[in-house]
Design a protein around this motif. Structure first.
Motif, PDB file in Angstrom:
ATOM      1  N   PRO A 589      17.783  30.823 -57.997  1.00 45.82           N
ATOM      2  CA  PRO A 589      17.675  29.771 -58.916  1.00 45.82           C
ATOM      3  C   PRO A 589      18.832  28.864 -59.320  1.00 45.82           C
ATOM      4  N   LYS A 596      18.562  26.547 -51.792  1.00 44.27           N
ATOM      5  CA  LYS A 596      18.025  27.659 -52.646  1.00 44.27           C
ATOM      6  C   LYS A 596      17.141  28.384 -51.888  1.00 44.27           C
ATOM      7  N   GLU A 619      15.620  35.438 -56.922  1.00 43.74           N
ATOM      8  CA  GLU A 619      14.180  35.797 -57.331  1.00 43.74           C
ATOM      9  C   GLU A 619      13.210  35.656 -56.196  1.00 43.74           C
TER      10      GLU A 619
END
Length: 866
Positions: A589, A596, A619
């Protein structure tokens, strides 16, 4: 029979057999036949299947196979949407001809589809870039031209000033730059070809009601895209006397118009601009040309504009109002000019406040809270009572009967100032593409005769192969003088070919019709064949095609109907839009853009995932599989490890077709284990020396013992439930659950030497056939089948077999489960209570005491309250 399930061996064997025997060939339609046309949206030949393809095609294949077993004549074809920009890009990047790249990809993907065991009739395969297909695409264009539905006009296009070429909207990024050169894209007016889809807007909208087999969401999306608006056309005039027509859905607010706004591309801008404003207007036009339509019309963007220096006359009150240009007005919508009523439209309100333009209130809210424009903090778009509006004063504001909009239209028509008009958001379809790898437009431009259609006997206009593709300088066809220079078919004089090619959506707007008569070289299709097979009974594809492809296909169908070529109104009776396939996805993030996304292969510890570069914790989500996210699963790997049947079973079992599916390796392994279990059950059965006799033995229901009756009930319950799951909403996930229940019942049975068990084995194989066609075919042959399992009749259930002789009654004491007993299935409530009281369970827990209360749920439960 081999004791071990080897999917790779049996799948290649049966695929070869099905091809050699023509198992999936479409039968000739005959009178009295029940037909079923099952179709998946045909793919672009990128060269590699992804899991979204596997899901789409597996869904349609189950439907097609099931219908064949039900006795339908089935058309289940496949083809290739093969023209388009990716092939041209590949040719530029790799230095190979687009045709070579495309046909190599088709061969690769055809092989992949065949290895999935998909029951396509490959004899009806079509390829949109093949001359025997695009001949008829060109023929359709001529039909549109003859009907007055194809025309050329000047239109605003995206122009790449570096590559000197027109770009489609999807080739312009969010910053308004060319995907290829990176240059800021300009808006230019160029002559382009259009199809007049707006002539069919009313039919396309009205006939949505006929599509009860379509998802409501898709019908709503099409309704909104067509965008019907009822209002009035009103003619404003400039002080010089030029007409400025506007369309408005609120003609009742004309008395509140305090300025006009034109699109920067409007043809009257130049003549309306005064010398003092010329520099500012030209600068603003250049600025607007560099912005995308999405950017220009964004609600939250600050309004910009420039006054032309000229005025218009409001026809209802003769007031002199300034004419501005602003980029939130688009030339392609309506007339490219609007009357601005800032008191009652938020965009106009924001614009007027910024530039100090007067605001005039003409609708007073019902509570009387506003009496003048000075009271406004935002625009008032709601209903109320008309004020400051001449003949409309005191009339309720609104669009209902007797309200202001209706009254305003009647007054305008009476005064000769305007007329009622129905407008659509839908715009005519721009089909021109200034690139090579597309279907040539079959017209010739003659200086004497104008636009001349290529004679039908000269079709197809072949796409030349010796083309140099550099990616610069517009369409390469325009540079090929030998191809461009021709004689006019009408006068014989020197003329030039059209060098634009068609939008690839043209090819996909009629391919489903060609499948009905795909090898016809004399006509696009025979009328009896297209009417016999169509409409498509079940169409399956992605929601991303909900508007353009489906709308264009409906448009084509209606035009060809009106040309007398077919007799139906809509091309697709039922539509299923399958969900996306999602993969486990890691992302950081703290990073932006593509950086990303972290490919799973780079994550060392899935229990504690971290960025391999920074060590930051990652994540984890499920997201649609894509290369950029690094979360894709290659179908080739699944086929190599587990086989096609496992891949199909997983993708059908994991989620209902219309829902998104989360890929899970453990669940894939689970389906593989299930198929192994079925294999072992059948293997153990055929190892019995008398298994053939058991399969041929007649079952007499009245002579069966309890174990046989219970197993027969499980078999016929599976037939009933699976049949309903397939036919009533394509709930394949629950159908496969029923297959598992039946296999469990067989696995737990102790009556392997019973004809009921043999019938259960045979039924399990038949019910599996649409879902896992290879293993079903192999097991069918091991059971002694003399023809393909896919030619067998779909099983039907016996309602009597579903009725149990006994029911299990649960006994509770003070609400706590204490045991159960068997009772006759027709037991009465009184008998159920008496049997419960005399049962061993009651004797044990009541210990001779009489209950204070007895609660009986018929055929299910007895609860003693003590």
């Amino acid at each position: 029979m081999d004791a071990r399930y080897n999917p790779q061996a049996i799948e290649s064997k049966w695929q070869a057999y099905w091809r050699e025997t023509g198992l999936d060939r479409t039968p000739e339609l005959q009178e009295g036949m029940r037909k079923f046309y099952a179709l998946s949206m045909f793919p672009y030949p990128s060269g590699k299947l992804h899991m979204g393809h596997v899901r789409n095609y597996s869904i349609t294949d189950v439907i097609a196979r099931h219908k064949r077993m039900q006795g339908y004549a089935v058309l289940h074809p496949m083809g290739w949407d093969a023209f388009g920009l990716p092939a041209e890009n590949a040719a530029i990047d790799r230095g190979i001809p687009p045709a070579k790249w495309t046909y190599e990809n088709i061969a690769q993907m055809r092989d992949q589809l065949q290895r999935l065991g998909l029951s396509y009739d490959w004899e009806r395969e079509v390829t949109s870039c093949s001359p025997d297909y695009y001949k008829w695409t060109q023929w359709i264009f001529l039909q549109f031209l003859a009907a007055g539905l194809a025309y050329q006009k000047e239109a605003a296009v995206n122009w790449d000033p570096v590559d000197q070429t027109v770009l489609a909207n999807e080739q312009v990024d969010a910053e308004g730059r060319s995907w290829r050169s990176g240059a800021l894209v300009e808006k230019r007016m160029l002559k382009q070809w259009f199809f007049k889809i707006t002539d069919y807007a009313d039919q396309l909208l009205a006939d949505l009601e006929k599509l009860s087999g379509w998802p409501e969401r898709v019908r709503t999306m099409q309704e909104n895209w067509i965008g019907q608006s009822v209002g009035a056309k009103v003619i404003f005039k400039t002080e010089a006397g030029d007409e400025l027509p506007v369309f408005t859905t609120r003609p009742d607010t004309l008395w509140g118009a305090t300025f006009m706004v034109l699109s920067p591309e409007h043809p009257l801008v130049e003549s309306l601009t005064t010398p003092e404003q010329a520099a500012a207007v030209q600068a603003y036009q250049a600025q607007a040309a560099a912005r995308s339509e999405i950017d220009r019309t964004a609600e939250d963007r600050e309004k910009t504009g420039v006054w032309t220096g000229s005025y218009a006359i409001n026809p209802v009150n003769q007031e002199r109002i300034p004419i501005w240009i602003a980029d939130y007005v688009l030339m392609g919508y309506g007339t490219g000019a609007i009357m601005a009523v800032p008191a009652h439209d938020q965009r106009d309100f924001d614009f007027a406040r910024k530039f100090g333009i007067p605001i005039k209130l003409v609708v007073q809210p019902p509570d009387g809270s506003l009496t003048s424009a000075e009271d406004l903090e935002t625009a008032w778009p709601g209903e109320g009572v008309m004020i400051h509006s001449g003949p409309l004063n005191g009339i309720p504001a609104g669009k209902g009967p007797g309200q202001s909009v209706e009254k305003a239209i009647a007054w305008l028509e009476e005064q000769g100032l305007g007329e009622k008009q129905i407008n659509y958001r839908l715009r005519d379809w721009l089909i021109s593409r200034q690139r090579y790898w597309g279907c040539p437009i079959p017209v010739i431009h003659c200086p004497e005769c104008g636009i001349v259609p290529v004679p039908e006997e000269d079709l197809p206009v072949l796409l030349p192969e010796d083309v140099e593709l550099s990616g610069r300088g517009g369409s390469p066809l325009a540079q090929m003088e030998e191809w461009v220079k021709v004689k006019c078919p009408t006068c014989g004089g020197d003329a030039r070919r059209e060098t634009d090619t068609m939008d690839t959506f043209i090819c996909s707007s009629w391919y489903f019709l060609r499948f009905s008569d795909a090898r016809n070289d004399q006509a696009i299709f025979r009328k009896d064949q297209v009417n016999g097979w169509l409409p498509v009974d079940q169409y399956v594809g992605g929601i991303e095609h909900a508007i353009l492809h489906l709308l264009y296909s409906r448009f084509f169908t209606k035009v060809l109907r009106d040309r007398g070529l077919l007799d139906f109104d809509e091309p697709f009776s039922r539509l299923l839009t399958q969900g996306m396939v999602q993969g486990l996805t890691y992302f950081n993030p703290n990073k932006g853009g593509k950086d990303k996304w972290i490919p799973a292969a780079l994550v060392k510890d899935p229990e504690d995932p971290r960025d391999p570069e920074t060590g930051e914790p990652l994540e984890v989500i499920y997201a649609t599989m894509s290369k950029s996210k690094g979360n894709g699963v290659d179908p080739e790997d699944v086929l190599a490890h587990y086989g096609a049947d496992t891949a199909r079973m997983f993708i059908l079992f994991k989620a209902p077709p219309e829902k998104d599916l989360e890929w899970d390796d453990a669940d894939v392994e689970g389906q593989f284990r299930f198929l192994n279990r079925v294999w072992r059950i059948v293997h153990d059965f055929v190892e019995q020396p008398n298994f053939r006799d058991l399969l041929q033995a007649e079952i007499t229901p009245t002579t069966l013992n309890k174990l046989e009756k219970d197993l027969r009930r499980a078999v016929h319950t599976a037939i009933k439930e699976i049949s309903e799951d397939i036919e009533e909403g394509y709930q394949f996930n629950t159908a496969i659950s029923e297959l598992m229940k039946l296999s469990n019942a067989l696995n737990e049975a102790t009556i392997l030497d019973s004809p009921v068990y043999a019938d259960g084995i045979r039924t399990l194989v038949l019910l599996m056939a649409p879902f896992a066609p290879h293993i079903a075919e192999e097991l069918w042959q091991q059971l002694g089948g003399t023809d393909s399992v896919h030619k067998q009749t779909w099983p039907s259930y016996d309602p009597a077999a579903l009725i149990a002789d006994t029911v299990t009654i649960v006994i509770q004491v003070n609400g706590k489960l204490r045991g159960s007993f068997e009772a006759p299935s027709e037991v009465t409530q009184e008998e159920q209570e008496k049997l419960a009281l005399t049962s061993e369970v009651a004797q044990k827990y009541l210990d001779g005491a009489m209950p204070k209360k007895v609660i009986v749920v018929p055929k299910k439960l007895v609860n003693f309250v003590v």
